[in-house]
Design an enzyme around this catalytic site. Structure first.
Site, PDB file in Angstrom:
ATOM      1  N   HIS A  88       0.834  -1.212   0.000  1.00 49.62           N
ATOM      2  CA  HIS A  88       0.000   0.000   0.000  1.00 49.62           C
ATOM      3  C   HIS A  88       0.864   1.256   0.000  1.00 49.62           C
ATOM      4  O   HIS A  88       0.642   2.177  -0.795  1.00 49.62           O
ATOM      5  CB  HIS A  88      -0.905  -0.038   1.227  1.00 49.62           C
ATOM      6  CG  HIS A  88      -1.698   1.203   1.471  1.00 49.62           C
ATOM      7  ND1 HIS A  88      -3.056   1.292   1.225  1.00 49.62           N
ATOM      8  CD2 HIS A  88      -1.353   2.431   1.962  1.00 49.62           C
ATOM      9  CE1 HIS A  88      -3.495   2.493   1.545  1.00 49.62           C
ATOM     10  NE2 HIS A  88      -2.474   3.203   1.994  1.00 49.62           N
ATOM     11  N   GLU A  89       1.848   1.309   0.903  1.00 50.35           N
ATOM     12  CA  GLU A  89       2.661   2.530   1.010  1.00 50.35           C
ATOM     13  C   GLU A  89       3.483   2.765  -0.256  1.00 50.35           C
ATOM     14  O   GLU A  89       3.585   3.894  -0.744  1.00 50.35           O
ATOM     15  CB  GLU A  89       3.573   2.454   2.236  1.00 50.35           C
ATOM     16  CG  GLU A  89       2.836   2.339   3.563  1.00 50.35           C
ATOM     17  CD  GLU A  89       1.762   3.387   3.758  1.00 50.35           C
ATOM     18  OE1 GLU A  89       1.853   4.485   3.166  1.00 50.35           O
ATOM     19  OE2 GLU A  89       0.805   3.111   4.505  1.00 50.35           O
TER      20      GLU A  89
ATOM     21  N   GLU B 224      -6.397   6.626  -1.196  1.00 51.59           N
ATOM     22  CA  GLU B 224      -6.253   5.444  -0.357  1.00 51.59           C
ATOM     23  C   GLU B 224      -6.764   4.189  -1.058  1.00 51.59           C
ATOM     24  O   GLU B 224      -6.198   3.107  -0.905  1.00 51.59           O
ATOM     25  CB  GLU B 224      -6.957   5.650   0.988  1.00 51.59           C
ATOM     26  CG  GLU B 224      -6.310   6.714   1.851  1.00 51.59           C
ATOM     27  CD  GLU B 224      -4.852   6.418   2.175  1.00 51.59           C
ATOM     28  OE1 GLU B 224      -4.509   5.241   2.405  1.00 51.59           O
ATOM     29  OE2 GLU B 224      -4.045   7.366   2.185  1.00 51.59           O
TER      30      GLU B 224
ATOM     31  N   HIS C  43      -9.373   7.763   4.446  1.00 47.96           N
ATOM     32  CA  HIS C  43      -9.344   6.307   4.485  1.00 47.96           C
ATOM     33  C   HIS C  43     -10.761   5.737   4.371  1.00 47.96           C
ATOM     34  O   HIS C  43     -10.991   4.737   3.687  1.00 47.96           O
ATOM     35  CB  HIS C  43      -8.661   5.812   5.757  1.00 47.96           C
ATOM     36  CG  HIS C  43      -7.208   6.166   5.833  1.00 47.96           C
ATOM     37  ND1 HIS C  43      -6.773   7.371   6.336  1.00 47.96           N
ATOM     38  CD2 HIS C  43      -6.099   5.494   5.455  1.00 47.96           C
ATOM     39  CE1 HIS C  43      -5.452   7.423   6.268  1.00 47.96           C
ATOM     40  NE2 HIS C  43      -5.021   6.289   5.735  1.00 47.96           N
TER      41      HIS C  43
END
Length: 672
Positions: A313-314, A334, A396
């Protein structure tokens, strides 16, 4: 945890031969785009004092994407970017532009000084550790164009670590927009078991640095020092140990690097063969990317959270940051990063962290289980369906509709591969997924059309354009559209239409035109010949001697015959392969029953391995660590190979001592 560092090379799935070389296609695209821009077409909203700066051409799936930035009186225009798409012959197939009005007569003389603008910018943070830069720009992201100062400031906000970009009106001092560069996520770590990572040897010292991408390394966040040692064995299996956290982090990053290359044809995380350092040791229950690094924190038990869905994800934020338009806007960033987390988890196919379309599922981070569920966002309190309130929600939480769309596109409403069912917002049912690889490819190609004014509504248009270009039969287009309809993202005036065939491309503001023309066919039935080996011979499989076997030493799952790879207790390699045709637009599921027994006693080291590949790309790996008393059904979505020949291959490799047997039976590639 014991980790041996070795390098491996994956092979991309076979593609139809291009009519020109990649270099020539890029040159044709650049020239064609330059000629189009020189004519100042209406979609550019070009003014008399505008200049256009062409950036590097990006190639993907037979298309060429040519990004541009804009200046006005030599000042960078925020929101002036656009992308021109061509086929491999240089013919323009689509365009995407952020700017919606012409800039004329705007004064570039500010009333505020640079210092005054920086004071306003600093005031947006709780504490300030420094100002990276401040530049005079033209702000054209919304409403009438304005002269502004753009500053990037480091420090802390009420939420924690911050790297904030602030646009300040150069005439009034009003804050026009802020963009947080610290992209946060969270999840699990220390879970991948014994894995192989690639490290670098310099002299007699090994370091946790990727040998083929030296900007990809794992470091101690306390001092930004890369982990190193005199041997190539890393970590101790304890979740609170930073080096162990780095084993997981580097393993995941290298899996994502391979996924980007093999699935998407992308050169590294930043598109030009580079990455960012990963630093384990953040004293917080989160992880983040800020444009210069990835920081990995811990859970409430102090265990470092370097899992596939977190690190993937990052680094996904970094991919988003280095595709046209930068970090996605409109509260889509996100969900975009969650796509890369899910894709990385699926590609790695680690039995300790199987694909499940959850975020943070392996640990109870703050006492409430997974933090997001892509197949049903409401399980974590997020919206399943898009509404006008989504762009204003917490970022998010706003990922819900996008994650739900991606799941429906990849897996459908009623997957047959063990994934959970998923409802829709419009009451539709029977949605059939395209597989996670194809869904990721559609999303990535849409990102190559991204501009600085991205939103859920524009992603609908861009993904439809990408799907149409990837499949001239309209199969992918129809499934992409059905998934957006199912999460209530409304149709847009710029959405392309698709009626099949191979029409000549027509440039439009947001439309597209297919480039490749895959073969179509019936999406039903089982494709493998001699799937249970009961003919007593390998044909139509190709196998090394002795693999197809009916001896009593290893029982078949059913019948009398099976494929028995390895089991010699000496250095040995066995292979088993067969090629089938998967029609375009079909959902294809690979299944097989697998039994593994071994004389190895280790619980940490993979001495003997079975690799499953399709067209050379790994879709599953097993080892002596996966031994079991009976057969286990394995299910893998290989829909990404629809539209051509898929060569399924099992490769068993055994080291010099202690046997491991990989026994396969009752195989199938089933279309739906």
């Amino acid at each position: 945890m014991v980790v041996a560092a070795t390098a491996a090379t994956a092979v991309s799935p076979a593609a139809a031969p291009a009519p020109v070389t990649p270099a020539a296609a890029s040159t044709l695209a650049a020239n064609s785009a330059a000629n189009l821009v020189a004519g100042k077409p209406a979609f550019l909203h070009a003014g008399s004092e505008d200049k256009f700066v062409q950036r590097s051409v990006i190639s993907s799936a037979g298309l060429q994407f040519v990004p541009y930035e804009r200046t006005y009186r030599d000042l960078r225009v925020l929101g002036g970017d656009f992308v021109i798409v061509t086929n491999s012959s240089g013919q323009v197939t689509a365009t995407s532009s952020a700017q919606e009005q012409t800039i004329e007569g705007l004064s570039t003389s500010p009333k505020l000084t640079k210092a005054q603008a920086e004071k306003v910018a600093k005031g947006q943070l709780k504490t300030v550790s420094g100002v990276e830069s401040t530049d005079l720009v033209v702000y054209a992201l919304d409403g009438a164009p304005r002269l502004a100062y753009e500053s990037t400031v480091r420090g802390t906000s009420a939420e924690g670590v911050s790297r904030l970009t602030i646009d300040v009106d150069a005439l009034t001092g009003a804050v026009l927009k802020t963009r947080e560069r610290v992209m946060e996520g969270t999840g699990t770590g220390w879970i991948n078991g014994s894995v192989t990572i690639s490290t670098t040897l310099s002299g007699s010292t090994y370091s946790m640095t990727d040998p083929g991408m030296t900007t990809l390394k794992c470091q101690d966040a306390a001092n930004n020092t890369t982990f190193s040692g005199s041997d190539d064995v890393w970590g101790n299996g304890t979740g609170t140990n930073k080096e162990t956290g780095c084993v997981d982090a580097l393993y995941v990053a290298q899996q994502e690097k391979a996924m980007l290359s093999n699935w998407l044809g992308r050169n590294g995380f930043n598109g030009s063969g580079g990455a960012w350092p990963i630093r384990v040791g953040l004293n917080d229950q989160n992880a983040y990317y800020d444009g210069t690094q990835v920081q990995i924190g811990k859970n409430t038990a102090g265990q470092w959270i370097s899992s596939a869905d977190v690190v993937g994800h990052e680094l996904g934020h970094g991919i988003d940051d280095t595709t046209p338009g930068g970090i996605s806007n409109g509260n889509t960033q996100e969900f975009v990063a969650d796509v890369f987390g899910a894709a990385t988890e699926a590609y790695a196919n680690n039995p300790n962290d199987p694909r499940d379309y959850q975020v943070g599922e392996e640990i109870n981070l703050v006492g409430s289980g997974p933090i997001r569920y892509m197949y049903n966002p409401s399980l974590a309190g997020d919206d399943n369906c898009y509404s006008s309130s989504i762009p204003g929600e917490e970022v998010h939480a706003a990922a819900g509709p996008g994650n739900h769309w991606f799941y429906l596109l990849a897996e459908g409403t009623n997957p047959t591969n063990g994934q959970p069912t998923s409802t829709t917002c419009n009451g539709s049912s029977g949605l059939v997924g395209v597989g996670i690889q194809t869904a990721t490819k559609i999303m990535y190609n849409a990102m190559l059309m991204k501009t600085s004014t991205s939103s859920y509504l524009k992603y609908r248009t861009w993904t439809l354009t990408a799907a149409k270009a990837l499949d001239a039969t309209c199969g992918l287009f129809n499934k992409t559209k059905a998934a957006w309809d199912a999460v209530s993202v409304p149709a847009q005036s710029g959405d392309p239409t698709c009626t099949g065939g191979s029409p000549s491309p027509t440039p439009t503001a947001t439309g597209g035109s297919p480039s490749p023309t895959p073969t179509s066919g019936t999406c039903s039935g089982q494709k493998l010949g001699n799937p249970g080996f009961e003919t007593g011979s390998a044909s139509p499989w190709t196998a090394t001697s002795g693999v197809v076997d009916s001896s009593a030493s290893e029982a078949a799952h059913s019948g009398s015959w099976k494929a028995w790879l390895d089991g010699y207790g000496t250095t040995h390699t066995d292979t088993l392969q067969q090629a089938v045709t998967i029609p375009a637009g079909c959902h294809a599921t690979l299944t097989y029953w697998l039994h593994i027994d071994t004389s190895e006693t280790t619980t940490t080291v993979q001495y003997d391995k079975l690799t499953v590949t399709v067209n050379g790309a790994s879709v599953a790996t097993y080892s002596n660590l996966n031994k079991a008393s009976g057969y286990t059904l394995r299910t893998i979505d290989i829909s990404a190979y629809a539209g051509g020949t898929a060569t399924l291959k099992f490769t068993g490799t055994e080291d010099a001592s202690l046997q491991t047997s990989f026994v396969i039976d009752d195989t199938a590639i089933t279309l739906s």
